[in-house]
Each structure stands twice: as structure tokens, then as C-alpha cells.
Design a protein around this motif. Sequence first.
Motif, PDB file in Angstrom:
ATOM      1  N   PRO A  86       1.604  10.939   2.287  1.00  0.00           N
ATOM      2  CA  PRO A  86       1.890   9.323   1.782  1.00  0.00           C
ATOM      3  C   PRO A  86       0.485   8.729   2.086  1.00  0.00           C
ATOM      4  O   PRO A  86      -0.372   9.035   2.939  1.00  0.00           O
ATOM      5  CB  PRO A  86       2.920   8.773   3.121  1.00  0.00           C
ATOM      6  CG  PRO A  86       3.259   9.954   3.404  1.00  0.00           C
ATOM      7  CD  PRO A  86       2.272  11.285   3.461  1.00  0.00           C
TER       8      PRO A  86
ATOM      9  N   LEU B 270       2.395   3.417   3.552  1.00  0.00           N
ATOM     10  CA  LEU B 270       3.747   4.139   4.082  1.00  0.00           C
ATOM     11  C   LEU B 270       3.465   4.741   5.498  1.00  0.00           C
ATOM     12  O   LEU B 270       4.584   5.062   6.275  1.00  0.00           O
ATOM     13  CB  LEU B 270       3.756   5.253   2.861  1.00  0.00           C
ATOM     14  CG  LEU B 270       5.360   5.618   2.998  1.00  0.00           C
ATOM     15  CD1 LEU B 270       6.531   4.461   2.768  1.00  0.00           C
ATOM     16  CD2 LEU B 270       5.609   6.665   1.859  1.00  0.00           C
TER      17      LEU B 270
ATOM     18  N   THR C 258       4.211   2.666   8.420  1.00  0.00           N
ATOM     19  CA  THR C 258       5.752   2.630   8.693  1.00  0.00           C
ATOM     20  C   THR C 258       6.256   3.827   9.372  1.00  0.00           C
ATOM     21  O   THR C 258       7.283   3.700  10.213  1.00  0.00           O
ATOM     22  CB  THR C 258       6.379   2.645   7.334  1.00  0.00           C
ATOM     23  OG1 THR C 258       6.404   3.796   6.712  1.00  0.00           O
ATOM     24  CG2 THR C 258       5.859   1.394   6.456  1.00  0.00           C
ATOM     25  N   MET C 259       5.355   4.905   9.653  1.00  0.00           N
ATOM     26  CA  MET C 259       5.951   5.915  10.242  1.00  0.00           C
ATOM     27  C   MET C 259       5.566   5.937  11.776  1.00  0.00           C
ATOM     28  O   MET C 259       6.107   6.998  12.684  1.00  0.00           O
ATOM     29  CB  MET C 259       5.377   7.410   9.616  1.00  0.00           C
ATOM     30  CG  MET C 259       5.910   7.557   8.216  1.00  0.00           C
ATOM     31  SD  MET C 259       5.048   8.899   7.459  1.00  0.00           S
ATOM     32  CE  MET C 259       5.964  10.226   8.408  1.00  0.00           C
TER      33      MET C 259
ATOM     34  N   ALA D 147      11.013   9.818  10.923  1.00  0.00           N
ATOM     35  CA  ALA D 147       9.929   9.411   9.816  1.00  0.00           C
ATOM     36  C   ALA D 147       9.403  10.657   9.041  1.00  0.00           C
ATOM     37  O   ALA D 147       9.280  10.272   7.832  1.00  0.00           O
ATOM     38  CB  ALA D 147       8.648   8.976  10.788  1.00  0.00           C
TER      39      ALA D 147
ATOM     40  N   GLU E  49      12.776  10.903   6.579  1.00  0.00           N
ATOM     41  CA  GLU E  49      13.286   9.955   5.588  1.00  0.00           C
ATOM     42  C   GLU E  49      12.329   9.195   4.902  1.00  0.00           C
ATOM     43  O   GLU E  49      12.386   8.611   3.990  1.00  0.00           O
ATOM     44  CB  GLU E  49      13.983   8.884   6.574  1.00  0.00           C
ATOM     45  CG  GLU E  49      15.126   9.391   7.364  1.00  0.00           C
ATOM     46  CD  GLU E  49      16.281   9.814   6.453  1.00  0.00           C
ATOM     47  OE1 GLU E  49      16.520   9.212   5.333  1.00  0.00           O
ATOM     48  OE2 GLU E  49      16.760  10.927   6.571  1.00  0.00           O
ATOM     49  N   THR E  50      10.867   9.018   5.628  1.00  0.00           N
ATOM     50  CA  THR E  50       9.831   8.561   4.970  1.00  0.00           C
ATOM     51  C   THR E  50       8.661   9.609   4.323  1.00  0.00           C
ATOM     52  O   THR E  50       8.463   9.396   2.931  1.00  0.00           O
ATOM     53  CB  THR E  50       8.942   7.704   6.151  1.00  0.00           C
ATOM     54  OG1 THR E  50       9.850   6.701   6.614  1.00  0.00           O
ATOM     55  CG2 THR E  50       7.668   7.201   5.232  1.00  0.00           C
TER      56      THR E  50
END
Length: 251
Positions: free
Chosen positions: A39, A43, A46-47, A55, A58-59
Motif C-alpha cells: 500500500p 494507506l 491507517t494500519m 490490518a 482488511e487493509t
Amino acid sequence: MNPTTVPVIFDLDGTLVDPAQGIADGIAAALTELGLSVPDKALMDTMIGPKLSHALTETAGVPAALLDDAIRIYRAHYRSTGIAQSRLYPGILSLLEAFVAAGRPIAVATQKPEGLARTVLDHHGIAGLFNSIRGSAADEAAAGGASGKAGIVAAALADLKAVSGPHTEHAVMVGDRAQDVAGAAANGLDCIGVGWGFAADGELRGAGAVAVVPDTAVLHEIIVRRDFILAGALDTDALQTLNEVPINGNV
């Protein structure tokens, strides 16, 4: 009147320690080795904070069949390199030392595996300052962690009860993400958000944080005001004034 010392439970990553480079590099190493896309920085940020297994799936989109391998590769990289890349946020050491000197019970509640959390805190020379250090199970992919942050906060709260007795119910959580606010609320606690972590704009206020602070000096002041309010030396209007402190950004 001497104030009562309100117990404080801290999140770790994004609150006490800036782990960004070490976490990002570890995740990138794991994804690259497994042939998965990495990512971008926005992004990746956000993990930082949520449970790693969540994380990654889902991410970052790690398939369930590769999750154990991704965590294993990440952990190896983080232990060998990532911990050394982390740093304490400005003012944190002085804040913790002031709390200890005042006899304030303090704890850590993190979704990082508990043993690893202790290693990180030891690396920065602050593990011994805490009355309790609680984290997730060593196997983050295992079932049984359904209670998430709420269960970890509950465990830290139970530990603090032994040293703070009836005042434990007045404890406060300090964190940088919405799950910190939710974990506190599930245990009947207020959460003070920090403006130096990894929350998106509006995340902490939207989650219900009672205040979002720009630095450790304001954090210290708010918590000391809570001491005096609990002791009956100040009314709640004094706390509300500090809770409305403006910060840069809508965190």
C-alpha cells in the motif's frame, strides 16, 4: 486539599512511541516476500494502531491462507530492525516520570502482542515506569481475541485496581485511534485523544474522545485537573474549558 491521582492507561503505538517507519518497513517486507502489492504511505498509516492481523487482511488484502506467513515475516523484520527505528514522542518521558513521581498509577494497553510491547518499552527504557503492561496474545491470528481493545483495557484496569483501589473507576485512557476510544468506553472510561498519532481528521472527536490534546503539556494539565475535580477541589466547568482546547487539524 491534595488531589487524588487519577490512574492513566496509555495506548502504545502512536501515543507513547512513533513506530511508523519500523511498522511500514516490516509490512512492506512481508508483502513483498509473499508477492503481494504494498500500500501507499497514506494507506499504510491507517494500519498503525489496529490489530495487525486485521490490518493485513482488511487493509492490505492479505489472503487468509497467507496471514500466518505475513505475520511471521513482519515480526522477524520488526524485531531485527523495526524496534530500533521507533522513537518516543517529544515530552513522553518527562510526562511519565512526572506521573510516577506523583504516585500516579499508569498502565499500557496495546493491541501489539504483550511480550513484544514489553520489548519495545524496554528498548526505550520506560517499561519499569508502568504498573501494568497489557497486550494481545502472541498469536495474533488465533481466535479468542474477539474482545479486542476492550478486553486489553479491562485487563490493565484490573491490574491498576490493586494499586489504586476505588479510584480505578475514574481512570482515563489516552490514545490516538478510534479503537482506543471504543476500548475505553466499553469499560466505562473517558478517552483523551492525542493529536500527534495516526488518527484521520475527525476520527477521535467522532469516536467520542472527551478531548484531543496537541502536546504532553496540555495532556498533563487536563489529567491534573481531573485529580482536583475527583478530590472536590474544582468543579467540572474547569475540566470542560481544557477539554475544548483547540488543536491544529480536526483530529
